[in-house]
Structure formats: structure tokens, C-alpha cells
Design an enzyme around this catalytic site. Structure first.
Site, PDB file in Angstrom:
ATOM      1  N   TYR A  11      -6.193  39.812  43.201  1.00 55.08           N
ATOM      2  CA  TYR A  11      -6.549  39.576  41.784  1.00 55.08           C
ATOM      3  C   TYR A  11      -6.484  38.085  41.470  1.00 55.08           C
ATOM      4  CZ  TYR A  11      -5.599  39.436  36.705  1.00 55.08           C
ATOM      5  OH  TYR A  11      -5.603  39.141  35.359  1.00 55.08           O
ATOM      6  N   SER A  41      -6.828  33.717  34.352  1.00 59.12           N
ATOM      7  CA  SER A  41      -5.422  34.145  34.275  1.00 59.12           C
ATOM      8  C   SER A  41      -4.572  33.015  34.827  1.00 59.12           C
ATOM      9  CB  SER A  41      -5.211  35.399  35.129  1.00 59.12           C
ATOM     10  OG  SER A  41      -3.828  35.651  35.292  1.00 59.12           O
TER      11      SER A  41
HETATM   12  P1  NAP Z   1      -7.112  46.100  29.758  1.00 65.29           P
HETATM   13  O1  NAP Z   1      -6.368  46.378  28.487  1.00 65.29           O
HETATM   14  O2  NAP Z   1      -6.799  46.893  30.974  1.00 65.29           O
HETATM   15  O3  NAP Z   1      -8.674  46.153  29.440  1.00 65.29           O
HETATM   16  C1  NAP Z   1      -9.597  45.908  30.449  1.00 65.29           C
HETATM   17  C2  NAP Z   1     -10.981  46.131  29.877  1.00 65.29           C
HETATM   18  O4  NAP Z   1     -11.938  45.861  30.907  1.00 65.29           O
HETATM   19  C3  NAP Z   1     -11.216  47.536  29.395  1.00 65.29           C
HETATM   20  O5  NAP Z   1     -11.851  47.468  28.135  1.00 65.29           O
HETATM   21  C4  NAP Z   1     -12.156  48.128  30.443  1.00 65.29           C
HETATM   22  O6  NAP Z   1     -13.073  49.078  29.920  1.00 65.29           O
HETATM   23  C5  NAP Z   1     -12.898  46.902  30.899  1.00 65.29           C
HETATM   24  N1  NAP Z   1     -13.466  47.060  32.241  1.00 65.29           N
HETATM   25  C6  NAP Z   1     -12.822  47.220  33.426  1.00 65.29           C
HETATM   26  N2  NAP Z   1     -13.706  47.321  34.444  1.00 65.29           N
HETATM   27  C7  NAP Z   1     -14.938  47.206  33.878  1.00 65.29           C
HETATM   28  C8  NAP Z   1     -16.254  47.239  34.389  1.00 65.29           C
HETATM   29  N3  NAP Z   1     -16.495  47.397  35.711  1.00 65.29           N
HETATM   30  N4  NAP Z   1     -17.284  47.109  33.522  1.00 65.29           N
HETATM   31  C9  NAP Z   1     -17.071  46.947  32.198  1.00 65.29           C
HETATM   32  N5  NAP Z   1     -15.839  46.919  31.653  1.00 65.29           N
HETATM   33  C10 NAP Z   1     -14.792  47.043  32.488  1.00 65.29           C
HETATM   34  O7  NAP Z   1      -6.904  44.581  30.207  1.00 65.29           O
HETATM   35  P2  NAP Z   1      -6.564  43.227  29.430  1.00 65.29           P
HETATM   36  O8  NAP Z   1      -5.166  42.883  29.734  1.00 65.29           O
HETATM   37  O9  NAP Z   1      -7.035  43.265  28.043  1.00 65.29           O
HETATM   38  O10 NAP Z   1      -7.460  42.254  30.312  1.00 65.29           O
HETATM   39  C11 NAP Z   1      -8.611  41.596  29.835  1.00 65.29           C
HETATM   40  C12 NAP Z   1      -8.835  40.377  30.713  1.00 65.29           C
HETATM   41  O11 NAP Z   1      -7.702  39.516  30.602  1.00 65.29           O
HETATM   42  C13 NAP Z   1      -8.978  40.693  32.197  1.00 65.29           C
HETATM   43  O12 NAP Z   1      -9.976  39.871  32.775  1.00 65.29           O
HETATM   44  C14 NAP Z   1      -7.613  40.334  32.757  1.00 65.29           C
HETATM   45  O13 NAP Z   1      -7.679  39.979  34.114  1.00 65.29           O
HETATM   46  C15 NAP Z   1      -7.251  39.155  31.882  1.00 65.29           C
HETATM   47  N6  NAP Z   1      -5.822  38.844  31.838  1.00 65.29           N
HETATM   48  C16 NAP Z   1      -4.929  39.715  31.278  1.00 65.29           C
HETATM   49  C17 NAP Z   1      -3.580  39.381  31.259  1.00 65.29           C
HETATM   50  C18 NAP Z   1      -2.535  40.272  30.661  1.00 65.29           C
HETATM   51  O14 NAP Z   1      -1.329  39.996  30.807  1.00 65.29           O
HETATM   52  N7  NAP Z   1      -2.889  41.337  29.981  1.00 65.29           N
HETATM   53  C19 NAP Z   1      -3.159  38.170  31.817  1.00 65.29           C
HETATM   54  C20 NAP Z   1      -4.100  37.315  32.372  1.00 65.29           C
HETATM   55  C21 NAP Z   1      -5.428  37.665  32.371  1.00 65.29           C
HETATM   56  P3  NAP Z   1     -12.610  50.574  29.484  1.00 65.29           P
HETATM   57  O15 NAP Z   1     -11.857  50.362  28.196  1.00 65.29           O
HETATM   58  O16 NAP Z   1     -13.852  51.336  29.303  1.00 65.29           O
HETATM   59  O17 NAP Z   1     -11.740  51.070  30.581  1.00 65.29           O
END
Ligand code: NAP
Length: 259
Positions: free
Chosen positions: A168, A154
């Protein structure tokens, strides 16, 4: 010796494990990977319907995918995840370490220790465990035929997320050290390890931070004046996974609109 990927017929992409592949960036990555020819193991934790929907969309488009429930923070679950991907899809050739969590925005001096433990269990231990299982299966040292890992960091790793979630941000800093060190450790064993740094992307994760509309609030302050779509992150991930990135390892792509 010619290393130009275009000079020979490209090998089939193989099998990719996408952790947290049912929703958000992971789901976009799973769908794009399938369009690029990967068989996709869509891992999820709690939202089975979302993972099933991602798999159904891939299958509808003529691709191969399975959904596997596993908590990346638990060793037995991670081993089973990779074993199941191997048994049902074939040898694993790629890992996208995407699963990640954050919690409500607050200052560090307000956070309980249990929160640090939850964040680090999923974001750090989970990613390291998945990387270990991938290396055990893909490394030429272990009889594998090589592969690629992309870690989802991130921009918070470099900006620090003050006043929101420095825990985080610190977990993402660990992901970056993992990327650099593991890349060098397995570079001669046929495995590339890289990372993407998403900026502010439209997914559900901001609701976990207590502000579902965070992207709308901050977008005007971003150089490009808008938030990112999960597909825009997925494209960078797929580039790093694929042969086009054949001489890149231990490197990072910011997908953050210039932030
Ligand atoms: P999201 O929509 O909240 O999705 C998170 C996913 O992670 C979900 O599919 C969830 O599974 C899964 N998950 C959480 N804990 C888990 C565990 N213990 N074991 C297996 N799966 C798990 O988040 P996102 O925004 O797409 O984020 C994806 C990645 O991008 C993350 O690493 C986040 O830190 C990074 N990121 C996101 C942003 C942003 O702005 N969105 C920015 C920078 C980095 P379930 O569907 O079953 O709940």
C-alpha cells in the site's frame, strides 16, 4: 497582469468527480465541495447506500450531486463515470482521486502476488486512469477550460508502513510521482495537480487492515496525540482544488497531526 484571485469575481467552482465519495474522506470531501458550490459526482464501488446517503445530504443542503457506480480500476467504467458526470452535471472541472484500498496487516514476505495486483489496480491504475480522463476533458489542449486534480496519497508514502502494508505504501509512492510529473506536464494547459497526505484518520479503512481500532492504538504516538477527522482532510483537498491555491501545482499537504 493580475493573478490575485481576489481581484476579480471568482469563477463558479464547476463540477467535481470524487472517487470513492460515498464513505470516509471521500464523503467528507463531497459534502464540503458541495458547500463550496461544486456540483458533485459521488463515485462508489460497492456501497450504494452510503453513496446515496452522501448525495441525499448534499441535496438536503441545497446542493447538486449524483451517485455513479464505477470501478476505477476498469477503463470502461472510468470513461463512463466521466461521461455521466458531464451529461448530468456539466463539464467536469475537478477530480479528487480518493478511492483507495489496503489489505490485512502483514509482512511483505507473507503477501501473495494477487494482493499486489489488487492494491495497484485500484490505488495506482485507478488514479492514473481517472487523471487521464480528467485531462482529456479539462486541458485547454483538448478544448477544455482547465481545472484541478487532487490526489489522495498517504504519509505511508514517506514512512513505508513496515510490518503493516508496504505494498500500500508503495502504491502511494506511485501516486506522488504521478502528482509531480502530471503537474508539470499539464501546467501550461490550465490544470493544477496536487496531493494531500493524510495521516491516521477515523474511517473504515483500518478495518480492511484487520484492525478497526488502529487509530485509538497509535494516536498517543502522534505529535498531536489524536487521530484526524475526514473533514480535516477534506478542508486541505478543497483548498488545493480552489482558486486560493491558484499558483500551487505539483505540491503536497500533510494532514497528519505532525507525524
Ligand atoms: P474508506 O472509508 O475505506 O473508503 C474508501 C472508498 O474508496 C470507498 O468509498 C470505496 O467505495 C472506494 N473504493 C475502493 N475501491 C474502489 C474502486 N475500485 N473503485 C471505486 N471506488 C473504490 O477509506 P478512507 O480512509 O476514506 O480512504 C480514502 C483515501 O484516503 C484512500 O486513498 C486512502 O488510501 C487514503 N488514506 C486514508 C487514511 C486513513 O487513515 N483513513 C490515511 C492515509 C490515506 P465503496 O464505498 O463503494 O466501497
Amino acid at each position: 497582469m493580475i493573478h490575485d484571485a481576489g481581484a476579480k469575481s471568482a469563477p463558479a467552482p464547476g463540477v467535481v468527480v470524487v472517487t470513492g465519495g460515498g464513505r470516509g474522506i471521500g464523503a467528507a470531501t463531497a459534502r464540503l465541495a458541495a458547500r463550496r458550490g461544486y456540483a458533485v459526482c459521488v463515485n462508489f464501488l460497492a456501497h450504494r447506500a452510503a453513496a446515496d446517503a452522501t448525495v441525499a445530504a448534499i441535496v438536503r443542503d441545497g446542493g447538486r450531486a449524483i451517485a455513479v457506480a464505477a470501478d476505477v480500476a476498469k477503463e470502461a467504467d472510468v470513461v463512463r463515470l466521466f461521461d455521466e458526470a458531464r451529461a448530468r452535471l456539466g463539464p467536469v472541472t475537478a477530480l479528487v482521486n480518493n478511492a483507495g484500498i489496503l489489505e490485512r496487516q502483514m509482512r511483505l514476505d507473507e503477501m501473495p502476488v494477487e494482493r499486489f495486483q489488487r492494491i495497484f489496480a485500484t490505488n495506482v491504475i485507478g488514479a492514473i486512469l481517472c487523471a487521464r480522463e480528467a485531462v482529456r476533458r479539462m486541458s485547454t489542449r483538448h478544448g477544455g477550460s482547465g481545472g484541478a486534480i487532487v490526489n489522495v496519497s498517504s504519509v505511508a508514502a514517506t514512512l513505508g508502513a513496515p510490518g503493516e502494508y508496504v505494498d500500500y505504501a508503495a502504491s502511494k509512492g506511485a501516486i506522488e510521482s504521478l502528482t509531480i510529473g502530471l503537474a508539470r506536464e499539464v501546467a501550461a494547459e490550465g490544470i493544477r495537480v496536487n496531493a494531500v497526505r493524510p495521516g491516521v484518520i477515523y474511517t473504515d479503512i483500518h478495518a480492511s487492515g484487520g484492525e478497526p481500532g488502529r487509530v485509538e492504538r497509535v494516536k498517543a504516538s502522534l505529535p498531536m496525540g489524536r487521530g484526524g477527522d475526514p473533514e480535516e482532510v477534506a478542508r486541505a483537498i478543497l483548498w488545493l482544488l480552489g482558486e486560493e491555491a491558484s499558483y500551487s501545482t505539483g505540491t503536497f499537504i500533510d494532514v497528519s497531526g505532525g507525524r
